[in-house]
Design a protein around this motif. Structure first.
Motif, short mmCIF file in Angstrom:
data_model
loop_
_atom_site.label_atom_id
_atom_site.label_comp_id
_atom_site.label_asym_id
_atom_site.label_seq_id
_atom_site.Cartn_x
_atom_site.Cartn_y
_atom_site.Cartn_z
N GLY A 66 0.79 -1.22 0.00
CA GLY A 66 0.00 0.00 0.00
C GLY A 66 0.82 1.27 0.00
O GLY A 66 0.31 2.34 0.28
N ARG A 67 2.10 1.15 -0.32
CA ARG A 67 2.97 2.33 -0.36
C ARG A 67 3.27 2.69 -1.81
O ARG A 67 3.30 1.84 -2.69
N VAL A 68 3.52 3.98 -2.05
CA VAL A 68 3.91 4.45 -3.38
C VAL A 68 5.39 4.14 -3.55
O VAL A 68 6.21 4.61 -2.77
N PRO A 69 5.76 3.37 -4.58
CA PRO A 69 7.16 2.97 -4.75
C PRO A 69 7.99 3.99 -5.51
O PRO A 69 8.70 3.65 -6.46
N GLY A 70 7.92 5.25 -5.11
CA GLY A 70 8.60 6.33 -5.83
C GLY A 70 10.08 6.10 -6.02
O GLY A 70 10.61 6.20 -7.13
N ARG A 71 10.78 5.77 -4.93
CA ARG A 71 12.23 5.57 -4.98
C ARG A 71 12.57 4.43 -5.95
O ARG A 71 13.45 4.57 -6.81
N ASP A 72 11.89 3.31 -5.80
CA ASP A 72 12.19 2.16 -6.65
C ASP A 72 11.81 2.42 -8.11
O ASP A 72 12.46 1.91 -9.01
N MET A 73 10.78 3.22 -8.34
CA MET A 73 10.41 3.55 -9.72
C MET A 73 11.49 4.40 -10.37
O MET A 73 11.83 4.19 -11.54
N VAL A 74 12.03 5.36 -9.62
CA VAL A 74 13.11 6.19 -10.16
C VAL A 74 14.34 5.33 -10.42
O VAL A 74 14.98 5.46 -11.47
N HIS A 75 14.65 4.42 -9.49
CA HIS A 75 15.77 3.51 -9.71
C HIS A 75 15.52 2.66 -10.96
O HIS A 75 16.44 2.43 -11.75
N GLY A 76 14.29 2.20 -11.15
CA GLY A 76 13.95 1.40 -12.32
C GLY A 76 14.14 2.17 -13.62
O GLY A 76 14.67 1.62 -14.59
N VAL A 77 13.72 3.42 -13.62
CA VAL A 77 13.91 4.24 -14.83
C VAL A 77 15.40 4.43 -15.10
O VAL A 77 15.85 4.34 -16.25
N MET A 78 16.18 4.67 -14.05
CA MET A 78 17.62 4.85 -14.24
C MET A 78 18.28 3.56 -14.75
O MET A 78 19.20 3.61 -15.56
N ILE A 79 17.80 2.41 -14.30
CA ILE A 79 18.33 1.13 -14.77
C ILE A 79 18.00 0.94 -16.25
O ILE A 79 18.84 0.48 -17.02
N VAL A 80 16.79 1.30 -16.66
CA VAL A 80 16.42 1.19 -18.07
C VAL A 80 17.28 2.13 -18.92
O VAL A 80 17.78 1.74 -19.98
N VAL A 81 17.49 3.36 -18.44
CA VAL A 81 18.35 4.31 -19.16
C VAL A 81 19.77 3.75 -19.25
O VAL A 81 20.41 3.82 -20.31
N ALA A 82 20.25 3.16 -18.15
CA ALA A 82 21.59 2.55 -18.16
C ALA A 82 21.67 1.45 -19.20
O ALA A 82 22.65 1.35 -19.96
N GLY A 83 20.64 0.60 -19.27
CA GLY A 83 20.63 -0.48 -20.26
C GLY A 83 20.63 0.04 -21.68
O GLY A 83 21.35 -0.47 -22.54
N VAL A 84 19.84 1.07 -21.94
CA VAL A 84 19.80 1.67 -23.28
C VAL A 84 21.16 2.26 -23.63
O VAL A 84 21.66 2.09 -24.75
N LEU A 85 21.78 2.93 -22.67
CA LEU A 85 23.10 3.52 -22.94
C LEU A 85 24.15 2.44 -23.23
O LEU A 85 25.02 2.63 -24.07
N LEU A 86 24.06 1.31 -22.51
CA LEU A 86 25.03 0.24 -22.75
C LEU A 86 24.76 -0.50 -24.06
O LEU A 86 25.69 -1.04 -24.67
#
Length: 168
Positions: A66-86
Protein backbone atom coordinates in the motif's frame (compact mmCIF):
# COMPACT_ATOMS: atom_id res chain seq x y z
CA UNK A 1 17.07 19.77 -18.96
CA UNK A 2 15.64 22.40 -21.29
CA UNK A 3 14.47 21.02 -24.62
CA UNK A 4 16.59 23.62 -26.41
CA UNK A 5 19.71 21.67 -25.35
CA UNK A 6 18.50 18.43 -26.96
CA UNK A 7 19.63 19.24 -30.54
CA UNK A 8 23.01 20.33 -29.19
CA UNK A 9 23.28 17.10 -27.20
CA UNK A 10 22.34 15.04 -30.27
CA UNK A 11 25.23 16.69 -32.11
CA UNK A 12 27.85 16.59 -29.35
CA UNK A 13 27.39 12.96 -28.20
CA UNK A 14 28.13 11.32 -31.60
CA UNK A 15 31.14 13.59 -32.15
CA UNK A 16 32.43 12.70 -28.68
CA UNK A 17 31.83 8.98 -29.32
CA UNK A 18 33.69 9.05 -32.64
CA UNK A 19 36.60 10.91 -31.06
CA UNK A 20 36.84 8.38 -28.21
CA UNK A 21 36.60 5.46 -30.69
CA UNK A 22 39.52 6.87 -32.67
CA UNK A 23 41.63 7.56 -29.56
CA UNK A 24 40.99 4.15 -27.99
CA UNK A 25 41.42 2.40 -31.36
CA UNK A 26 44.83 4.04 -31.78
CA UNK A 27 45.92 2.79 -28.35
CA UNK A 28 44.54 -0.78 -28.30
CA UNK A 29 43.70 -1.44 -31.96
CA UNK A 30 40.53 -1.87 -34.02
CA UNK A 31 39.45 -5.39 -33.01
CA UNK A 32 39.95 -4.95 -29.26
CA UNK A 33 37.98 -1.68 -29.47
CA UNK A 34 35.11 -3.38 -31.29
CA UNK A 35 35.29 -6.28 -28.82
CA UNK A 36 35.05 -3.78 -25.98
CA UNK A 37 31.90 -2.25 -27.46
CA UNK A 38 30.21 -5.62 -28.17
CA UNK A 39 31.25 -7.05 -24.78
CA UNK A 40 29.92 -3.97 -23.06
CA UNK A 41 26.55 -4.39 -24.77
CA UNK A 42 26.34 -8.03 -23.64
CA UNK A 43 27.29 -7.18 -20.05
CA UNK A 44 24.81 -4.29 -20.13
CA UNK A 45 21.99 -6.60 -21.22
CA UNK A 46 22.80 -9.03 -18.39
CA UNK A 47 22.96 -6.22 -15.82
CA UNK A 48 19.70 -4.76 -17.12
CA UNK A 49 18.00 -8.12 -16.73
CA UNK A 50 19.24 -8.88 -13.20
CA UNK A 51 18.90 -5.41 -11.70
CA UNK A 52 15.67 -4.71 -13.57
CA UNK A 53 13.99 -7.85 -12.24
CA UNK A 54 15.06 -7.17 -8.65
CA UNK A 55 13.81 -3.58 -8.89
CA UNK A 56 10.50 -4.75 -10.36
CA UNK A 57 10.07 -7.18 -7.44
CA UNK A 58 10.73 -4.35 -4.95
CA UNK A 59 8.13 -2.17 -6.71
CA UNK A 60 5.56 -4.99 -6.51
CA UNK A 61 6.26 -5.42 -2.76
CA UNK A 62 5.79 -1.70 -2.12
CA UNK A 63 2.51 -1.60 -4.06
CA UNK A 64 1.26 -4.73 -2.26
CA UNK A 65 2.06 -3.04 1.06
CA UNK A 66 0.00 0.00 0.00
CA UNK A 67 2.97 2.33 -0.36
CA UNK A 68 3.91 4.45 -3.38
CA UNK A 69 7.16 2.97 -4.75
CA UNK A 70 8.60 6.33 -5.83
CA UNK A 71 12.23 5.57 -4.98
CA UNK A 72 12.19 2.16 -6.65
CA UNK A 73 10.41 3.55 -9.72
CA UNK A 74 13.11 6.19 -10.16
CA UNK A 75 15.77 3.51 -9.71
CA UNK A 76 13.95 1.40 -12.32
CA UNK A 77 13.91 4.24 -14.83
CA UNK A 78 17.62 4.85 -14.24
CA UNK A 79 18.33 1.13 -14.77
CA UNK A 80 16.42 1.19 -18.07
CA UNK A 81 18.35 4.31 -19.16
CA UNK A 82 21.59 2.55 -18.16
CA UNK A 83 20.63 -0.48 -20.26
CA UNK A 84 19.80 1.67 -23.28
CA UNK A 85 23.10 3.52 -22.94
CA UNK A 86 25.03 0.24 -22.75
CA UNK A 87 23.22 -1.20 -25.76
CA UNK A 88 23.98 1.97 -27.73
CA UNK A 89 27.35 1.57 -29.49
CA UNK A 90 29.86 3.89 -27.89
CA UNK A 91 32.36 4.05 -25.09
CA UNK A 92 31.19 7.32 -23.52
CA UNK A 93 27.58 6.16 -23.32
CA UNK A 94 28.84 2.85 -21.90
CA UNK A 95 30.69 4.68 -19.13
CA UNK A 96 27.57 6.67 -18.19
CA UNK A 97 25.47 3.49 -18.40
CA UNK A 98 27.81 1.60 -16.05
CA UNK A 99 27.67 4.50 -13.59
CA UNK A 100 23.87 4.26 -13.52
CA UNK A 101 24.09 0.59 -12.53
CA UNK A 102 25.90 1.58 -9.32
CA UNK A 103 23.27 1.81 -6.54
CA UNK A 104 25.03 4.76 -4.84
CA UNK A 105 24.86 6.78 -8.09
CA UNK A 106 21.17 5.94 -8.51
CA UNK A 107 20.53 6.91 -4.88
CA UNK A 108 22.22 10.27 -5.48
CA UNK A 109 19.95 10.72 -8.51
CA UNK A 110 16.92 9.83 -6.36
CA UNK A 111 17.90 12.40 -3.71
CA UNK A 112 18.29 15.03 -6.44
CA UNK A 113 14.91 14.22 -8.06
CA UNK A 114 12.89 13.52 -4.92
CA UNK A 115 12.27 17.16 -4.05
CA UNK A 116 11.67 18.15 -7.68
CA UNK A 117 9.24 15.44 -8.86
CA UNK A 118 5.81 14.54 -7.51
CA UNK A 119 4.22 11.18 -8.36
CA UNK A 120 0.44 11.05 -8.45
CA UNK A 121 -1.56 7.85 -8.86
CA UNK A 122 -3.72 7.60 -11.97
CA UNK A 123 -6.68 5.43 -12.78
CA UNK A 124 -7.65 3.25 -9.84
CA UNK A 125 -4.97 4.76 -7.63
CA UNK A 126 -2.83 2.95 -5.10
CA UNK A 127 -4.63 0.29 -3.14
CA UNK A 128 -3.96 -0.27 0.51
CA UNK A 129 -3.12 -3.77 1.69
CA UNK A 130 -5.95 -5.26 3.81
CA UNK A 131 -3.76 -5.43 6.91
CA UNK A 132 -2.23 -1.95 6.47
CA UNK A 133 -3.42 0.67 8.97
CA UNK A 134 -5.71 3.24 7.42
CA UNK A 135 -4.98 6.90 7.87
CA UNK A 136 -8.07 9.10 7.65
CA UNK A 137 -7.83 12.06 5.30
CA UNK A 138 -9.78 15.21 6.13
CA UNK A 139 -12.84 15.59 3.91
CA UNK A 140 -12.73 11.99 2.61
CA UNK A 141 -15.36 9.44 3.54
CA UNK A 142 -14.40 5.80 3.05
CA UNK A 143 -17.24 3.37 2.32
CA UNK A 144 -17.28 -0.39 2.39
CA UNK A 145 -18.75 -2.09 -0.68
CA UNK A 146 -21.92 -2.93 1.24
CA UNK A 147 -22.43 0.76 2.15
CA UNK A 148 -22.39 1.98 -1.47
CA UNK A 149 -25.43 2.10 -3.71
CA UNK A 150 -26.00 3.79 -7.08
CA UNK A 151 -29.12 5.94 -7.45
CA UNK A 152 -30.30 8.19 -10.28
CA UNK A 153 -29.11 11.76 -9.83
CA UNK A 154 -31.66 14.37 -8.83
CA UNK A 155 -32.28 17.17 -11.37
CA UNK A 156 -30.67 19.77 -9.09
CA UNK A 157 -27.47 17.73 -8.62
CA UNK A 158 -24.23 19.45 -9.73
CA UNK A 159 -23.32 16.16 -11.43
CA UNK A 160 -26.12 16.37 -14.00
CA UNK A 161 -25.64 18.35 -17.21
CA UNK A 162 -28.38 20.49 -18.73
CA UNK A 163 -29.64 17.64 -20.96
CA UNK A 164 -30.30 15.19 -18.11
CA UNK A 165 -27.08 13.17 -18.53
CA UNK A 166 -24.54 12.70 -15.75
CA UNK A 167 -21.09 14.27 -15.82
CA UNK A 168 -18.10 11.99 -15.37
Amino acid sequence: MPLALLPLLLLIVPILEITVFILVGNVIGLWPTLGLVVGSAIIGALLLRSQGISTLLRIQKEVAAGRVPGRDMVHGVMIVVAGVLLLTPGLVTDAVGYLLFIPAVREAGWRFLKSRVVALPMGGGWRRAPDAPSRPVAGVVELEVEEFERRPASPDSPWVDGRGGTLH
